[in-house]
Design a protein around this motif. Structure first.
Motif, short mmCIF file in Angstrom:
data_model
loop_
_atom_site.label_atom_id
_atom_site.label_comp_id
_atom_site.label_asym_id
_atom_site.label_seq_id
_atom_site.Cartn_x
_atom_site.Cartn_y
_atom_site.Cartn_z
N GLN A 62 0.88 -1.32 -0.25
CA GLN A 62 0.04 0.02 0.12
C GLN A 62 0.68 1.14 -0.03
N TYR A 63 2.01 1.15 0.51
CA TYR A 63 2.90 2.34 0.76
C TYR A 63 3.52 2.69 -0.68
N GLY A 83 5.99 25.00 -10.08
CA GLY A 83 6.01 25.95 -9.16
C GLY A 83 7.47 25.86 -8.23
N ARG A 84 8.05 24.81 -8.67
CA ARG A 84 9.61 24.36 -7.95
C ARG A 84 10.59 24.34 -9.00
N PRO A 85 11.87 24.67 -8.57
CA PRO A 85 12.76 24.52 -9.51
C PRO A 85 13.19 22.70 -9.99
N THR A 86 13.54 22.83 -11.16
CA THR A 86 13.73 21.43 -11.67
C THR A 86 14.99 20.77 -11.07
N LEU A 87 14.77 19.61 -10.81
CA LEU A 87 15.93 18.99 -10.18
C LEU A 87 16.54 17.84 -11.00
N ILE A 88 17.78 17.81 -10.78
CA ILE A 88 18.75 16.74 -11.90
C ILE A 88 18.83 15.68 -10.72
N THR A 89 18.61 14.48 -10.74
CA THR A 89 18.60 13.50 -9.95
C THR A 89 20.07 12.83 -10.59
N GLU A 90 20.43 11.61 -9.85
CA GLU A 90 21.44 10.84 -10.26
C GLU A 90 21.10 9.71 -11.13
N GLU A 91 19.84 9.18 -10.89
CA GLU A 91 19.21 7.91 -11.30
C GLU A 91 17.81 8.11 -12.05
N GLY A 92 17.30 9.25 -11.83
CA GLY A 92 16.08 9.53 -12.54
C GLY A 92 15.08 8.59 -12.10
N VAL A 93 14.04 8.25 -12.88
CA VAL A 93 12.76 7.46 -12.66
C VAL A 93 13.29 6.13 -12.12
N ALA A 94 14.29 5.55 -12.49
CA ALA A 94 14.82 4.45 -12.41
C ALA A 94 15.10 3.82 -10.66
N ALA A 95 15.37 4.87 -10.06
CA ALA A 95 15.32 4.78 -8.70
C ALA A 95 14.00 4.70 -7.97
N LEU A 96 13.27 5.32 -8.78
CA LEU A 96 11.80 5.31 -7.79
C LEU A 96 11.24 3.99 -8.35
N ASP A 97 11.31 3.80 -9.53
CA ASP A 97 10.70 2.15 -9.92
C ASP A 97 11.14 1.30 -9.32
N GLU A 98 12.52 1.12 -8.94
CA GLU A 98 13.05 0.12 -8.29
C GLU A 98 12.44 -0.11 -6.69
N ALA A 99 12.56 1.28 -6.02
CA ALA A 99 11.92 1.52 -4.59
C ALA A 99 10.28 0.76 -4.90
N VAL A 100 9.68 1.24 -5.86
CA VAL A 100 8.19 0.91 -5.93
C VAL A 100 8.19 -0.80 -6.14
N LYS A 101 9.21 -1.32 -6.89
CA LYS A 101 9.41 -2.77 -7.27
C LYS A 101 9.57 -3.70 -5.72
N PHE A 102 10.55 -2.91 -5.11
CA PHE A 102 11.01 -3.39 -3.67
C PHE A 102 9.79 -3.51 -2.71
N ALA A 105 7.12 -6.33 -3.33
CA ALA A 105 7.54 -7.53 -3.12
C ALA A 105 7.79 -7.76 -1.57
N ALA A 106 8.17 -6.67 -0.67
CA ALA A 106 8.58 -6.97 0.42
C ALA A 106 7.35 -7.41 1.37
N LYS A 107 7.82 -8.37 2.19
CA LYS A 107 6.82 -8.77 3.16
C LYS A 107 6.49 -7.98 4.43
N PRO A 108 5.39 -7.87 4.86
CA PRO A 108 5.02 -6.83 6.02
C PRO A 108 6.01 -7.38 7.04
N LEU A 109 6.33 -6.12 8.00
CA LEU A 109 7.33 -6.58 9.23
C LEU A 109 6.28 -5.87 10.25
N PRO A 110 6.79 -6.38 11.40
CA PRO A 110 5.98 -5.71 12.64
C PRO A 110 6.34 -4.32 12.78
#
Length: 246
Positions: A62-63, A83-102, A105-110
Motif C-alpha cells: 500500500q505504501y 512552482g518548484r525548480p527542476t531537480l537533476i537526479t542521479e538515477e532518474g525514475v529508475a530509482a523510484l521504480d526500483e523502490a516501488v518494485k521493492f 515484493a516486500a513482506k510486511p514487518l512488525p
C-alpha cells in the motif's frame, strides 16, 4: 537524507538526496509539519516519522502507492514539479521504480516500538547539529551513534542510523529514504526494512537546512538510568566489543 558510512560518501550525492527530498511532491494524506509562532512542532514531527516508517514496514504494498504518485514528475533524470525548480537526479525514475518494485515484493514487518534510550541518543546529535549547523553521523567529539546511545542503556543485535535534513514532511522524509537516489547500497531503505530491528528512537530539531531528524534503530534496547534525562557531559564511552559502524 541519510549519510551512510558503510560505503564511500560523495558530498555531491548527499546534496542531491537533500534536494530530492526537498522537491518531492506532497502525497495525499501528508501535511507540512505544524508550526506555532513560526516554529516547527518537532515533537509532532518525530511521532509522524515513526508512524510513516511503521506504515511502510507493516503495509509496504500500500505504501508503494505514495511513491507511484511521484512518477509523472520525472522526465529522464529531471524531477519537475509546478512552482518548484527542476531537480537533476542521479538515477532518474529508475530509482523510484526500483523502490516501488521493492515495496511491492516486500513482506510486511512488525512495527518498530519507540525507545526512550535510543531517542535520547539521537537527541544528542540533533541538539549539537541544531547549534553547529553541521551534518553527518560523526559528532563533534568524534563519536558515532553506538557511543551516543550507550550513554542511555544497552542494545542488542545490530544498530543503525538514518539522518534527514530539510523542511519536509514526515512522509517526504521516509519516501526519500526509500527511494535512496544516488546511494548504491540503498542503505537507508534497507535499514527501514531490516527485520532484525524492533525498536527505534527519533529526534528532530531546528537546523540551518530547515530541520534535522535522526532515526536510530536496534534489534533491542534496555534503558539505563539516564534514558530520557539530561544530556550527560564528558567524553563518549568506549564502543562495546563487536559494535559495527555503518
Amino acid at each position: 537524507m541519510s549519510f551512510p558510512r558503510s560505503s564511500p560518501f560523495r558530498f555531491a550525492a548527499a546534496l542531491l538526496l537533500l534536494a530530492l527530498t526537498a522537491q518531492l511532491a506532497l502525497p495525499q494524506g501528508a501535511a507540512r509539519p505544524s508550526t506555532a509562532g513560526g516554529r516547527t512542532d518537532f515533537k509532532a514531527l518525530e511521532e509522524k516519522v515513526l508512524e510513516e516508517i511503521n506504515l511502510a514496514r507493516t503495509a509496504p504494498v500500500q505504501y508503494a502507492e505514495h511513491l507511484e504518485r511521484l512518477r509523472p514528475h520525472y522526465s529522464g533524470k529531471e524531477f519537475r514539479q509546478p512552482g518548484r525548480p527542476t531537480l537533476i537526479t542521479e538515477e532518474g525514475v529508475a530509482a523510484l521504480d526500483e523502490a516501488v518494485k521493492f515495496l511491492r515484493a516486500a513482506k510486511p514487518l512488525p512495527p518498530l516500538q519507540p525507545s526512550r534510550g535510543l531517542s535520547s541518543g539521537a537527541l544528542l546529535l540533533v541538539s549539537e547539529q541544531s547549534t553547529s549547523g553541521t551534518t553527518g553521523h560523526r559528532g563533534a567529539d568524534g563519536g558515532f551513534m553506538e557511543q551516543r546511545v550507550a550513554r542511555y542503556g544497552s542494545w542488542k543485535g545490530p544498530v543503525g542510523e538514518n539522518l534527514s535534513y530539510g523542511e519536509e514532511t514526515a512522509r517526504e522524509r521516509v519516501i526519500s529514504m526509500l527511494i535512496d537516489d544516488g546511494v548504491s547500497n540503498r542503505g537507508h531503505r534497507n535499514r527501514i526494512f531490516n527485520p532484525s530491528y524492533t525498536v527505534a528512537g527519533i529526534a528532530c530539531g531546528a537546523h540551518q537546512l530547515g530541520g534535522v531528524c535522526a532515526v536510530t534503530l536496534a534489534a533491542g534496547f534496555t534503558d539505563g538510568s539516564g534514558a530520557g534525562g539530561p544530556q550527560p557531559s564528558g567524553k563518549n564511552v568506549a564502543l562495546p566489543s563487536g559494535a559495527r559502524k555503518f
